[in-house]
Design a protein around this motif. Structure first.
Motif, PDB file in Angstrom:
ATOM      1  N   TYR A 117       0.855  -1.187   0.000  1.00  0.00           N
ATOM      2  CA  TYR A 117       0.000   0.000   0.000  1.00  0.00           C
ATOM      3  C   TYR A 117       0.890   1.236   0.000  1.00  0.00           C
ATOM      4  CZ  TYR A 117      -3.604   3.382   1.304  1.00  0.00           C
ATOM      5  OH  TYR A 117      -4.463   4.465   1.307  1.00  0.00           O
ATOM      6  N   MET A 118       0.528   2.221  -0.824  1.00  0.00           N
ATOM      7  CA  MET A 118       1.252   3.492  -0.833  1.00  0.00           C
ATOM      8  C   MET A 118       0.292   4.621  -0.487  1.00  0.00           C
ATOM      9  SD  MET A 118       3.543   5.394  -3.818  1.00  0.00           S
ATOM     10  CE  MET A 118       5.045   4.467  -3.457  1.00  0.00           C
ATOM     11  N   GLY A 119       0.618   5.377   0.554  1.00  0.00           N
ATOM     12  CA  GLY A 119      -0.163   6.530   0.964  1.00  0.00           C
ATOM     13  C   GLY A 119       0.753   7.658   1.374  1.00  0.00           C
ATOM     14  N   ASP A 120       0.162   8.836   1.614  1.00  0.00           N
ATOM     15  CA  ASP A 120       1.006   9.995   1.894  1.00  0.00           C
ATOM     16  C   ASP A 120       0.573  10.819   3.090  1.00  0.00           C
ATOM     17  OD1 ASP A 120      -1.331  10.940   0.440  1.00  0.00           O
ATOM     18  OD2 ASP A 120      -0.280  12.849   0.236  1.00  0.00           O
ATOM     19  N   ASP A 121      -0.605  10.513   3.700  1.00  0.00           N
ATOM     20  CA  ASP A 121      -1.086  11.389   4.764  1.00  0.00           C
ATOM     21  C   ASP A 121      -1.647  10.577   5.938  1.00  0.00           C
ATOM     22  OD1 ASP A 121      -1.638  13.836   6.036  1.00  0.00           O
ATOM     23  OD2 ASP A 121      -2.359  14.742   4.167  1.00  0.00           O
ATOM     24  N   HIS A 122      -2.103  11.286   6.963  1.00  0.00           N
ATOM     25  CA  HIS A 122      -2.496  10.627   8.203  1.00  0.00           C
ATOM     26  C   HIS A 122      -3.589   9.582   8.013  1.00  0.00           C
ATOM     27  CE1 HIS A 122      -0.958  14.656   9.755  1.00  0.00           C
ATOM     28  NE2 HIS A 122      -0.077  13.767  10.159  1.00  0.00           N
ATOM     29  N   ASN A 123      -4.524   9.825   7.107  1.00  0.00           N
ATOM     30  CA  ASN A 123      -5.612   8.864   6.922  1.00  0.00           C
ATOM     31  C   ASN A 123      -5.158   7.596   6.203  1.00  0.00           C
ATOM     32  OD1 ASN A 123      -5.282  10.120   4.445  1.00  0.00           O
ATOM     33  ND2 ASN A 123      -7.470  10.245   3.994  1.00  0.00           N
ATOM     34  N   ASP A 124      -3.892   7.544   5.815  1.00  0.00           N
ATOM     35  CA  ASP A 124      -3.338   6.326   5.221  1.00  0.00           C
ATOM     36  C   ASP A 124      -2.616   5.453   6.255  1.00  0.00           C
ATOM     37  OD1 ASP A 124      -3.953   6.757   2.367  1.00  0.00           O
ATOM     38  OD2 ASP A 124      -2.620   8.488   2.576  1.00  0.00           O
ATOM     39  N   LEU A 125      -2.473   5.937   7.466  1.00  0.00           N
ATOM     40  CA  LEU A 125      -1.714   5.181   8.464  1.00  0.00           C
ATOM     41  C   LEU A 125      -2.349   3.831   8.789  1.00  0.00           C
ATOM     42  CD1 LEU A 125      -0.674   8.104  10.849  1.00  0.00           C
ATOM     43  CD2 LEU A 125       0.871   6.667   9.477  1.00  0.00           C
ATOM     44  N   ALA A 126      -3.683   3.763   8.826  1.00  0.00           N
ATOM     45  CA  ALA A 126      -4.350   2.494   9.148  1.00  0.00           C
ATOM     46  C   ALA A 126      -4.041   1.419   8.106  1.00  0.00           C
ATOM     47  CB  ALA A 126      -5.854   2.704   9.301  1.00  0.00           C
ATOM     48  N   PRO A 127      -4.283   1.669   6.811  1.00  0.00           N
ATOM     49  CA  PRO A 127      -3.928   0.622   5.850  1.00  0.00           C
ATOM     50  C   PRO A 127      -2.428   0.351   5.780  1.00  0.00           C
ATOM     51  CG  PRO A 127      -4.678   2.617   4.719  1.00  0.00           C
ATOM     52  CD  PRO A 127      -4.999   2.782   6.171  1.00  0.00           C
ATOM     53  N   ASP A 139       7.485  13.080  -0.529  1.00  0.00           N
ATOM     54  CA  ASP A 139       6.898  14.254   0.112  1.00  0.00           C
ATOM     55  C   ASP A 139       5.702  13.929   1.001  1.00  0.00           C
ATOM     56  OD1 ASP A 139       5.409  13.502  -2.089  1.00  0.00           O
ATOM     57  OD2 ASP A 139       4.968  15.544  -2.746  1.00  0.00           O
ATOM     58  N   ALA A 140       5.608  12.685   1.457  1.00  0.00           N
ATOM     59  CA  ALA A 140       4.566  12.322   2.419  1.00  0.00           C
ATOM     60  C   ALA A 140       4.805  13.040   3.743  1.00  0.00           C
ATOM     61  CB  ALA A 140       4.566  10.808   2.642  1.00  0.00           C
ATOM     62  N   VAL A 141       3.774  13.110   4.579  1.00  0.00           N
ATOM     63  CA  VAL A 141       3.922  13.771   5.881  1.00  0.00           C
ATOM     64  C   VAL A 141       4.897  12.978   6.753  1.00  0.00           C
ATOM     65  CG1 VAL A 141       1.620  14.786   5.757  1.00  0.00           C
ATOM     66  CG2 VAL A 141       1.937  12.584   6.917  1.00  0.00           C
ATOM     67  N   PRO A 142       5.581  13.630   7.695  1.00  0.00           N
ATOM     68  CA  PRO A 142       6.605  12.956   8.494  1.00  0.00           C
ATOM     69  C   PRO A 142       6.108  11.712   9.212  1.00  0.00           C
ATOM     70  CG  PRO A 142       6.756  15.327   8.799  1.00  0.00           C
ATOM     71  CD  PRO A 142       5.516  15.084   7.988  1.00  0.00           C
ATOM     72  N   GLU A 143       4.873  11.748   9.739  1.00  0.00           N
ATOM     73  CA  GLU A 143       4.355  10.594  10.482  1.00  0.00           C
ATOM     74  C   GLU A 143       4.225   9.361   9.591  1.00  0.00           C
ATOM     75  OE1 GLU A 143       2.701  14.304  12.479  1.00  0.00           O
ATOM     76  OE2 GLU A 143       3.090  13.613  10.432  1.00  0.00           O
ATOM     77  N   VAL A 144       3.946   9.578   8.324  1.00  0.00           N
ATOM     78  CA  VAL A 144       3.869   8.459   7.389  1.00  0.00           C
ATOM     79  C   VAL A 144       5.263   7.986   7.012  1.00  0.00           C
ATOM     80  CG1 VAL A 144       3.206   7.801   5.035  1.00  0.00           C
ATOM     81  CG2 VAL A 144       1.582   9.025   6.496  1.00  0.00           C
ATOM     82  N   ARG A 145       6.152   8.919   6.721  1.00  0.00           N
ATOM     83  CA  ARG A 145       7.515   8.538   6.314  1.00  0.00           C
ATOM     84  C   ARG A 145       8.208   7.704   7.379  1.00  0.00           C
ATOM     85  NH1 ARG A 145       8.115  14.008   4.854  1.00  0.00           N
ATOM     86  NH2 ARG A 145       9.757  14.244   6.407  1.00  0.00           N
ATOM     87  N   GLN A 146       7.930   7.989   8.633  1.00  0.00           N
ATOM     88  CA  GLN A 146       8.630   7.242   9.679  1.00  0.00           C
ATOM     89  C   GLN A 146       8.048   5.849   9.900  1.00  0.00           C
ATOM     90  OE1 GLN A 146       8.376   9.538  13.294  1.00  0.00           O
ATOM     91  NE2 GLN A 146       6.490   8.540  13.959  1.00  0.00           N
ATOM     92  N   GLU A 147       6.823   5.605   9.426  1.00  0.00           N
ATOM     93  CA  GLU A 147       6.169   4.325   9.688  1.00  0.00           C
ATOM     94  C   GLU A 147       6.334   3.300   8.574  1.00  0.00           C
ATOM     95  OE1 GLU A 147       4.717   3.230  12.425  1.00  0.00           O
ATOM     96  OE2 GLU A 147       5.189   5.120  13.445  1.00  0.00           O
TER      97      GLU A 147
END
Length: 200
Positions: A117-127, A139-147
């Motif tokens: 799965y590829m996502g870039d923002d907070h609402n992508d953290l669950a999948p 250029d994803a948000v930091p919280e996504v890049r670290q996870e």
């Protein structure tokens, strides 16, 4: 209290995760597009997709690696692009992306470990937390890049999806065959491409 970001997998582990992928799932805005939303008097008019990303998704499909999109927004433009690329599924208007991903995996008979799965923002953290290979654009948000397991060098809408496709096809030994199909190198590839929706 500052929590330490999880370390990224090494090359061997990343290749192993990528080799197991049987389904690619992408967010749309900020991943398959650059995140820009173009509005007119009648509402949304345009989204910008990258032709190299589209080319890679066609390569994946012809190589037996299907792709799908999962987005919280709803747009006829995404439906059209999905048909052009021959995507396995186009899920729109799904704000609970974790639940939507579970539904998609059951529908297509794919285990979470075999999904990227590829996502870039907070609402992508669950999948992202549920799949075997989690990825994001540069250029994803930091919280996504670290996870995630894999951060592309390219930003969203400008080659990020292609990097994930290449990673998975190369890890599973299908890259050379995919290139051959697009060239028509085996005498059948060119005909197959012409008979299916294409990215250009």
């Amino acid at each position: 209290m500052v929590t330490e970001a999880p370390s990224k997998p090494g090359k061997e582990e990343l290749t192993s995760r990528a080799a197991r992928v049987r389904l690619l799932v992408f967010d749309v805005d900020g991943v398959l597009t650059d995140g820009g939303l173009y509005y007119g008097a009648q509402g949304e008019l345009m989204k910008r997709f990258d032709v190299k990303d589209g080319h890679a998704l066609v390569m994946a499909r012809l190589s037996g690696l299907p792709a799908a999109v999962l987005t919280a927004r709803t747009s006829s433009i995404v439906e059209v692009r999905g048909r052009e690329l021959g995507l396995a599924a186009v899920l729109q208007g799904r704000r609970d992306k974790g639940a939507a991903l579970e539904e998609l995996l059951q529908q297509l008979g794919v285990s979470p470990e075999a999904c990227a799965y590829m996502g870039d923002d907070h609402n992508d953290l669950a999948p992202l937390s549920r799949v075997g290979l989690a990825a994001c654009p540069a250029d994803a948000v930091p919280e996504v890049r670290q996870e995630v397991h894999f951060v592309t060098q390219s930003p969203g809408g400008r080659g990020a999806a292609r990097e994930l496709v290449e990673l998975c096809l190369k890890a599973s030994g299908r890259w050379d065959d995919a290139v051959g199909l697009m060239r028509g190198a085996d005498g059948r590839g060119a005909q197959r491409v012409e008979q299916t929706p294409y990215s250009r």
